[in-house]
Design an enzyme around this catalytic site. Structure first.
Site, PDB file in Angstrom:
ATOM      1  N   SER A 254       0.954  -1.227   0.028  1.00 41.28           N
ATOM      2  CA  SER A 254       0.007   0.058   0.063  1.00 41.28           C
ATOM      3  C   SER A 254       0.780   1.430  -0.038  1.00 41.28           C
ATOM      4  O   SER A 254       0.449   2.395  -0.714  1.00 41.28           O
ATOM      5  CB  SER A 254      -0.886  -0.044   1.081  1.00 41.28           C
ATOM      6  OG  SER A 254      -1.479  -1.226   1.447  1.00 41.28           O
ATOM      7  N   THR A 280       1.451  -3.257   9.499  1.00 40.28           N
ATOM      8  CA  THR A 280       2.310  -4.255   9.071  1.00 40.28           C
ATOM      9  C   THR A 280       2.266  -5.218  10.428  1.00 40.28           C
ATOM     10  O   THR A 280       3.066  -5.177  11.038  1.00 40.28           O
ATOM     11  CB  THR A 280       3.824  -3.687   8.997  1.00 40.28           C
ATOM     12  OG1 THR A 280       4.622  -4.982   8.806  1.00 40.28           O
ATOM     13  CG2 THR A 280       4.322  -2.768   9.757  1.00 40.28           C
ATOM     14  N   ILE A 281       1.566  -6.372  10.191  1.00 39.68           N
ATOM     15  CA  ILE A 281       1.401  -7.277  11.213  1.00 39.68           C
ATOM     16  C   ILE A 281       2.700  -8.028  10.973  1.00 39.68           C
ATOM     17  O   ILE A 281       3.156  -8.798  12.057  1.00 39.68           O
ATOM     18  CB  ILE A 281       0.194  -8.291  10.940  1.00 39.68           C
ATOM     19  CG1 ILE A 281      -0.163  -8.924  12.299  1.00 39.68           C
ATOM     20  CG2 ILE A 281       0.150  -9.218   9.862  1.00 39.68           C
ATOM     21  CD1 ILE A 281      -1.412  -9.712  12.103  1.00 39.68           C
ATOM     22  N   ASP A 282       3.214  -8.442  10.029  1.00 36.23           N
ATOM     23  CA  ASP A 282       4.509  -8.934   9.692  1.00 36.23           C
ATOM     24  C   ASP A 282       5.720  -8.140  10.234  1.00 36.23           C
ATOM     25  O   ASP A 282       6.710  -8.821  10.305  1.00 36.23           O
ATOM     26  CB  ASP A 282       4.640  -9.512   8.204  1.00 36.23           C
ATOM     27  CG  ASP A 282       3.585 -10.633   7.902  1.00 36.23           C
ATOM     28  OD1 ASP A 282       2.751 -10.996   8.763  1.00 36.23           O
ATOM     29  OD2 ASP A 282       3.721 -10.645   6.472  1.00 36.23           O
ATOM     30  N   MET A 325       1.569 -16.457  11.113  1.00 29.56           N
ATOM     31  CA  MET A 325       1.680 -15.743   9.828  1.00 29.56           C
ATOM     32  C   MET A 325       3.131 -15.147   9.784  1.00 29.56           C
ATOM     33  O   MET A 325       3.963 -15.035  10.557  1.00 29.56           O
ATOM     34  CB  MET A 325       0.839 -14.506   9.751  1.00 29.56           C
ATOM     35  CG  MET A 325      -0.506 -14.693   9.324  1.00 29.56           C
ATOM     36  SD  MET A 325      -1.527 -13.491   9.073  1.00 29.56           S
ATOM     37  CE  MET A 325      -2.901 -14.163   8.041  1.00 29.56           C
ATOM     38  N   TYR A 437      -5.533 -16.787  10.379  1.00 28.83           N
ATOM     39  CA  TYR A 437      -6.374 -15.584  10.293  1.00 28.83           C
ATOM     40  C   TYR A 437      -6.983 -15.226  11.799  1.00 28.83           C
ATOM     41  O   TYR A 437      -7.330 -13.816  11.902  1.00 28.83           O
ATOM     42  CB  TYR A 437      -7.419 -15.819   9.383  1.00 28.83           C
ATOM     43  CG  TYR A 437      -7.016 -16.014   7.932  1.00 28.83           C
ATOM     44  CD1 TYR A 437      -6.518 -15.009   7.437  1.00 28.83           C
ATOM     45  CD2 TYR A 437      -7.106 -17.136   7.357  1.00 28.83           C
ATOM     46  CE1 TYR A 437      -6.016 -14.983   6.012  1.00 28.83           C
ATOM     47  CE2 TYR A 437      -6.131 -17.203   6.215  1.00 28.83           C
ATOM     48  CZ  TYR A 437      -5.868 -16.236   5.408  1.00 28.83           C
ATOM     49  OH  TYR A 437      -5.436 -16.347   4.129  1.00 28.83           O
ATOM     50  N   MET A 438      -6.991 -16.035  12.933  1.00 33.20           N
ATOM     51  CA  MET A 438      -7.495 -15.618  14.077  1.00 33.20           C
ATOM     52  C   MET A 438      -6.555 -14.493  14.688  1.00 33.20           C
ATOM     53  O   MET A 438      -7.108 -13.808  15.555  1.00 33.20           O
ATOM     54  CB  MET A 438      -7.397 -16.918  14.836  1.00 33.20           C
ATOM     55  CG  MET A 438      -8.518 -17.958  14.635  1.00 33.20           C
ATOM     56  SD  MET A 438      -8.611 -19.441  15.484  1.00 33.20           S
ATOM     57  CE  MET A 438      -9.221 -18.748  17.066  1.00 33.20           C
ATOM     58  N   ILE A 439      -5.130 -14.577  14.378  1.00 29.39           N
ATOM     59  CA  ILE A 439      -4.545 -13.528  15.033  1.00 29.39           C
ATOM     60  C   ILE A 439      -4.367 -12.091  14.620  1.00 29.39           C
ATOM     61  O   ILE A 439      -4.003 -11.293  15.114  1.00 29.39           O
ATOM     62  CB  ILE A 439      -2.890 -13.952  15.313  1.00 29.39           C
ATOM     63  CG1 ILE A 439      -2.194 -14.088  13.940  1.00 29.39           C
ATOM     64  CG2 ILE A 439      -2.651 -15.414  16.016  1.00 29.39           C
ATOM     65  CD1 ILE A 439      -0.784 -14.054  13.983  1.00 29.39           C
ATOM     66  N   ARG A 440      -5.206 -12.079  13.314  1.00 26.86           N
ATOM     67  CA  ARG A 440      -5.306 -10.575  12.891  1.00 26.86           C
ATOM     68  C   ARG A 440      -6.489 -10.164  12.762  1.00 26.86           C
ATOM     69  O   ARG A 440      -6.943  -8.924  12.461  1.00 26.86           O
ATOM     70  CB  ARG A 440      -4.506 -10.457  11.602  1.00 26.86           C
ATOM     71  CG  ARG A 440      -5.447 -11.482  10.406  1.00 26.86           C
ATOM     72  CD  ARG A 440      -4.746 -11.214   9.009  1.00 26.86           C
ATOM     73  NE  ARG A 440      -5.537 -11.484   7.954  1.00 26.86           N
ATOM     74  CZ  ARG A 440      -5.321 -11.383   6.565  1.00 26.86           C
ATOM     75  NH1 ARG A 440      -4.132 -11.340   6.205  1.00 26.86           N
ATOM     76  NH2 ARG A 440      -6.155 -11.724   5.713  1.00 26.86           N
TER      77      ARG A 440
HETATM   78  N1  LIG Z   1       4.313  -1.459  -6.462  1.00 23.31           N
HETATM   79  C1  LIG Z   1       3.193  -1.191  -6.521  1.00 23.31           C
HETATM   80  N2  LIG Z   1       2.634   0.050  -6.952  1.00 23.31           N
HETATM   81  C2  LIG Z   1       1.388   0.233  -6.856  1.00 23.31           C
HETATM   82  N3  LIG Z   1       0.281  -0.306  -6.045  1.00 23.31           N
HETATM   83  C3  LIG Z   1       0.780  -1.406  -5.325  1.00 23.31           C
HETATM   84  C4  LIG Z   1       2.086  -1.979  -5.404  1.00 23.31           C
HETATM   85  N4  LIG Z   1       2.353  -2.905  -4.659  1.00 23.31           N
HETATM   86  C5  LIG Z   1       1.135  -3.224  -4.131  1.00 23.31           C
HETATM   87  N5  LIG Z   1       0.280  -2.143  -4.469  1.00 23.31           N
HETATM   88  C6  LIG Z   1      -1.298  -2.069  -4.127  1.00 23.31           C
HETATM   89  O1  LIG Z   1      -1.281  -1.807  -2.599  1.00 23.31           O
HETATM   90  C7  LIG Z   1      -2.446  -2.606  -2.098  1.00 23.31           C
HETATM   91  C8  LIG Z   1      -2.251  -3.568  -1.027  1.00 23.31           C
HETATM   92  O2  LIG Z   1      -1.089  -4.130  -1.474  1.00 23.31           O
HETATM   93  P1  LIG Z   1      -0.660  -5.573  -0.809  1.00 23.31           P
HETATM   94  O3  LIG Z   1       0.514  -6.174  -1.064  1.00 23.31           O
HETATM   95  O4  LIG Z   1      -1.769  -6.664  -0.952  1.00 23.31           O
HETATM   96  O5  LIG Z   1      -0.863  -5.335   1.158  1.00 23.31           O
HETATM   97  P2  LIG Z   1      -0.078  -4.747   1.967  1.00 23.31           P
HETATM   98  O6  LIG Z   1      -0.211  -3.254   1.709  1.00 23.31           O
HETATM   99  O7  LIG Z   1      -0.679  -4.930   3.411  1.00 23.31           O
HETATM  100  O8  LIG Z   1       1.372  -5.022   1.769  1.00 23.31           O
HETATM  101  C9  LIG Z   1      -3.086  -3.348  -3.330  1.00 23.31           C
HETATM  102  O9  LIG Z   1      -4.065  -2.774  -3.710  1.00 23.31           O
HETATM  103  C10 LIG Z   1      -1.894  -3.275  -4.543  1.00 23.31           C
HETATM  104  O10 LIG Z   1      -2.468  -3.498  -5.612  1.00 23.31           O
HETATM  105  O1  LIG Z   2      -5.082 -12.193   3.418  1.00 19.08           O
HETATM  106  P1  LIG Z   2      -4.440 -13.093   2.451  1.00 19.08           P
HETATM  107  O2  LIG Z   2      -4.552 -12.583   1.039  1.00 19.08           O
HETATM  108  O3  LIG Z   2      -4.765 -14.497   2.611  1.00 19.08           O
HETATM  109  O4  LIG Z   2      -2.913 -13.079   2.807  1.00 19.08           O
HETATM  110  C1  LIG Z   2      -2.118 -13.567   3.845  1.00 19.08           C
HETATM  111  C2  LIG Z   2      -0.984 -12.717   4.406  1.00 19.08           C
HETATM  112  O5  LIG Z   2      -1.574 -11.372   4.904  1.00 19.08           O
HETATM  113  C3  LIG Z   2      -0.635 -11.188   6.013  1.00 19.08           C
HETATM  114  O6  LIG Z   2      -1.463 -11.307   7.191  1.00 19.08           O
HETATM  115  C4  LIG Z   2      -0.336  -9.660   6.027  1.00 19.08           C
HETATM  116  O7  LIG Z   2       0.293  -9.387   4.903  1.00 19.08           O
HETATM  117  P2  LIG Z   2       0.108  -7.657   4.114  1.00 19.08           P
HETATM  118  O8  LIG Z   2       0.738  -6.962   5.107  1.00 19.08           O
HETATM  119  O9  LIG Z   2       0.905  -7.873   2.683  1.00 19.08           O
HETATM  120  O10 LIG Z   2      -1.134  -7.659   4.140  1.00 19.08           O
HETATM  121  C5  LIG Z   2       0.488 -12.147   5.865  1.00 19.08           C
HETATM  122  O11 LIG Z   2       0.984 -12.389   7.149  1.00 19.08           O
HETATM  123  C6  LIG Z   2      -0.192 -13.268   5.208  1.00 19.08           C
HETATM  124  O12 LIG Z   2       1.022 -13.991   4.532  1.00 19.08           O
END
Ligand SMILES: Nc1ncnc2c1ncn2[C@@H]1O[C@H](COP(=O)(O)OP(=O)(O)O)[C@@H](O)[C@H]1O
Ligand SMILES: O=P(O)(O)OC[C@H]1O[C@](O)(COP(=O)(O)O)[C@@H](O)[C@@H]1O
Ligand SMILES: [Mg+2]
Length: 534
Positions: A254, A280-282, A325, A437-440
């Site tokens: 994001s 960022t849960i991770d 996770m 999924y329970m932890i988030r």
């Molecule tokens: N390199 C990127 N450029 C633009 N948008 C991105 C990029 N990487 C991810 N996104 C967008 O950000 C949103 C969340 O990304 P995602 O990886 O699923 O979760 P998180 O933000 O939790 O890591 C999604 O809608 C995705 O399309």
């Molecule tokens: O919700 P999904 O698509 O099953 O993805 C699971 C992933 O989401 C997470 O909970 C969080 O990841 P993001 O921060 O990219 O959203 C990871 O720990 C896990 O691998």
């Protein structure tokens, strides 16, 4: 680094017409550097300013595209570096300013020095030697004396993107409360269903009443999604709806999305602020200490580990296996293990392991069962994916809509491998618990709720103060504004050659699964430890 060009300083003093030209470009920026700096002279693409306190030249380095540059870096005495964030006045000529309404706010007017000093910055590295350079700093978050929005003109929006994380609703609530109570903003929109909601859905109105109770619920009242990031459509929608403040709550993906939205906004010359709140849960976002939800997730994971321990101790040769996770970063597994003290072995993506032979996992399991009669294993979902792919002969190139690696179930796979290995050797009782999924999906705990509140308020203060294109985050316990490029350039990972992983190894007494030759020097620039690798 590659995409940013720096201009080499020339010793030539500017002519007066050049100086006027640069004053036009940089003039509005100089007051914001704070009262300790004044302009000295300019050379091509590089603004020299004098630090009045130290009486020595300080350089504000900019790329050739001047204020369109991606980096704003101020250097000072003794190796001081400020990695600053963009500001409206960088690309909008003479934007109007207003006194901060907080100065008349009953709650804050009694606070001494409530407004943050323009010169306040926070060091990235706090463990130093006497001869260390002062190093990188980030701008301190908080309210400023003057704001760049008339509250009546603000149209703010909030979006949540990516996976769920405890505390999303609290952040939404606190942005709404911060904007309303502190700055008197009346128009706040919720974007539903993540980035694609900007162009595929209607907005919803958010006010104090709508958000009153939402912090008690898990998930996000706005909904979220992966994929669907269409920059042009998103910025068109922002423009069409007259939105001028965009709060993006999301993870590393994001924040990358936020960075490109900001670039497009700046390219169009719009007076629209974009602020990221890291979810960022991770714990995979770099620079910051941690963000909201992590603490709750680690706490929730204890329930699964406790259950695994109870099961393991109740049966002959009982093994409780818990999958947690952590796609690329094993912080949840590491911290849940350290917190529990019942875990015999923790496996994370950063630490390769092997099953068979001397020093392998099977040998360790056999030994621990013989000694204790039971054991608990915690495995992060991203651990051992290479082994799994090898043994399944399956490709690991599958991705989700955002481009994240789709993982195979390492928990199921490793359970089966352990059972198969010991089948002919001993009776084994293995119980696999997958609380993924329970932890988030739970609401945030008390400490994360405070974390959400402070992040939300810091984001609101920064946006009102005209800062733009930043992620708000805790750095060494202080809230800061961090430029997007520092947040998106790499992922935060457990550094297995740092002390924290050594503490874990010594607490579980598990093998490191590494030969001495495999141990490389940590690869962090300037010796900076990743967050939570203390
Ligand atoms: N390199 C990127 N450029 C633009 N948008 C991105 C990029 N990487 C991810 N996104 C967008 O950000 C949103 C969340 O990304 P995602 O990886 O699923 O979760 P998180 O933000 O939790 O890591 C999604 O809608 C995705 O399309
Ligand atoms: O919700 P999904 O698509 O099953 O993805 C699971 C992933 O989401 C997470 O909970 C969080 O990841 P993001 O921060 O990219 O959203 C990871 O720990 C896990 O691998
Ligand atoms: Mg992510």
């Amino acid at each position: 680094m590659d995409s940013y060009r720096f201009i080499k300083s020339s010793s030539k003093q500017s002519t007066s017409s050049e100086t006027d030209h640069h004053h036009h470009q940089f003039g509005s920026l100089i007051p914001r550097l704070g009262r300790k700096y004044r302009s000295l002279s300019f050379d091509s693409g590089l603004l020299l300013i004098v630090n009045q306190r130290f009486e020595s030249p300080t350089r504000l380095v900019m790329a050739t595209s001047a204020l369109n540059s991606d980096k704003k870096i101020v250097t000072g005495p003794a190796g001081y570096v400020l990695e600053d964030v963009p500001h409206f006045s960088d690309y909008i000529p003479n934007p109007p300013t207003y006194p901060n309404p907080l100065q008349d706010n009953a709650a804050y007017s009694v606070v001494k020095q409530y407004f943050v000093d323009e010169d306040d910055t926070v060091p990235q590295k706090i463990v130093v030697h006497p001869d260390s350079p002062r190093g990188t700093h980030f701008r301190r978050a908080g309210p400023r004396q003057r704001v760049y929005f008339d509250s009546d003109d603000v149209v703010a929006c909030i979006v949540t993107c990516g996976g769920l994380c405890p505390g999303l609703n609290t952040v939404i609530r606190e942005i709404v409360c911060g904007l309303s109570y502190m700055y008197g903003v009346k128009k706040i929109l919720g974007i539903e269903g993540g980035y694609r909601g900007f162009y595929a859905r209607n907005t919803i109105d958010l006010d104090l009443k709508t958000v009153n109770d939402i912090h008690k619920r898990g998930g996000t009242i706005l909904g979220t999604s992966r994929g669907g990031h269409d920059t042009t459509k998103i910025v068109d929608s922002i423009q069409d709806r007259g939105i001028n403040q965009v709060y993006i709550i999301g993870g590393d993906g994001s924040q990358k999305g936020a960075a490109v939205i900001f670039e497009e906004i700046r390219r169009r010359g719009l007076k629209v602020a974009v602020a990221g709140i890291p979810k960022t849960i991770d714990n995979d976002i770099p620079i910051i200490d941690r963000s909201f939800g992590f603490d709750t997730a680690v706490e929730e994971a204890q329930r699964a580990i406790n259950a695994a321990h109870v099961e393991a101790t109740s049966f002959e040769n009982g093994i409780g296996l818990v999958k947690l996770m952590g796609r690329y970063s094993g912080f949840i597994a590491m911290y849940a293990t350290l917190a529990s003290r019942d875990v015999d072995c923790c496996l994370i993506p950063e630490s390769p392991f092997f099953l068979e032979g001397k020093g392998g996992l099977f040998e360790f399991i056999g030994k621990r069962l013989k000694e204790n009669g039971h054991m608990v294993i915690v495995i992060a979902e991203g651990a051992g994916q290479d082994l799994l792919a090898e043994s399944n002969e399956q490709s690991t190139t599958l991705k989700d809509a955002s481009g994240n690696k789709l993982l195979q179930d390492v928990g199921l796979w490793i359970s089966q491998r352990i059972k198969d290995h010991f089948a002919k050797k001993m009776t084994l009782n293995l119980k696999y618990i997958d609380p993924t999924y329970m932890i988030r999906a739970v609401p945030s705990n008390a400490s994360d709720n405070v974390c959400c509140t402070l992040l939300a308020q810091s984001a609101v203060h920064g946006v009102m103060a005209g800062y733009n294109g930043f992620t708000v985050g805790l750095v060494n316990g202080r809230h800061t504004y961090i430029p997007f490029y520092r947040i998106t350039e790499k992922q935060n990972k457990v550094v297995i050659t740092d002390r924290m992983w050594a503490r874990l190894l010594s607490s579980t007494n598990q093998p490191s699964f590494m030969k001495h030759d495999d141990i490389h020097e940590p690869n962090h620039s300037g010796g900076e430890a990743g967050a939570m690798n203390w």
